[in-house]
Design a protein around this motif. Sequence first.
Motif, short mmCIF file in Angstrom:
data_model
loop_
_atom_site.label_atom_id
_atom_site.label_comp_id
_atom_site.label_asym_id
_atom_site.label_seq_id
_atom_site.Cartn_x
_atom_site.Cartn_y
_atom_site.Cartn_z
N ARG A 94 0.86 -1.18 0.00
CA ARG A 94 0.00 0.00 0.00
C ARG A 94 0.89 1.23 0.00
NH1 ARG A 94 -5.09 -1.64 1.38
NH2 ARG A 94 -5.18 -3.65 2.40
N VAL A 128 -3.48 3.54 -2.28
CA VAL A 128 -3.74 2.58 -3.34
C VAL A 128 -2.95 1.31 -3.07
CG1 VAL A 128 -4.24 4.29 -5.12
CG2 VAL A 128 -1.89 3.50 -4.80
N TYR A 172 -0.66 -1.77 -4.63
CA TYR A 172 0.20 -1.99 -5.78
C TYR A 172 0.83 -3.37 -5.70
CZ TYR A 172 4.32 -1.08 -2.86
OH TYR A 172 5.28 -1.14 -1.90
N ILE A 225 0.13 -0.28 -10.11
CA ILE A 225 -0.98 0.06 -9.20
C ILE A 225 -2.20 -0.79 -9.58
CG2 ILE A 225 -2.61 1.86 -8.55
CD1 ILE A 225 -0.33 3.84 -8.76
N ASP A 238 -5.38 -0.62 -7.79
CA ASP A 238 -6.60 0.19 -7.66
C ASP A 238 -6.54 1.32 -8.67
OD1 ASP A 238 -7.43 -1.35 -5.52
OD2 ASP A 238 -6.39 -0.10 -4.07
N LYS A 239 -7.57 1.45 -9.48
CA LYS A 239 -7.59 2.53 -10.49
C LYS A 239 -8.38 3.70 -9.98
CE LYS A 239 -5.23 0.18 -13.37
NZ LYS A 239 -3.82 0.39 -13.38
#
Length: 117
Positions: free
Chosen positions: A93, A105, A107, A114, A116-117
Amino acid sequence: MPRKYNAQKKLHVKKGDEVLVIAGNDKGKKGRVLFVYPKKERVLVEGINMRTHHEKPSQDNPQGGRLKREASVHVSNVMVLDPTTGEPTRIGRKRIDEEGGGRWVRYAKASGEIIDK
């Protein structure tokens, strides 16, 4: 071990993640996370840990019978797949800076991509 004060542990998987099962009867299979149970630290993965469920006849299912359904798996038995390589990876994170602060986010530790978009 139960956590104090009903605190929920932050899990490394989220609904919609593509995961690989790394332990148990379905070891080596891949699937998508359908549901996450943070208090129990378990996840429901599509097509993994299928169990027979006996169902009574109803309006929806007038025949009734034995149906196959997914059962939950402990979160430690799954690894998130890296979005670039498709290989299992550990999750980190980090905070990315945006205007007005930043946001956390997830990764992939293997590639740094990454998730989370």
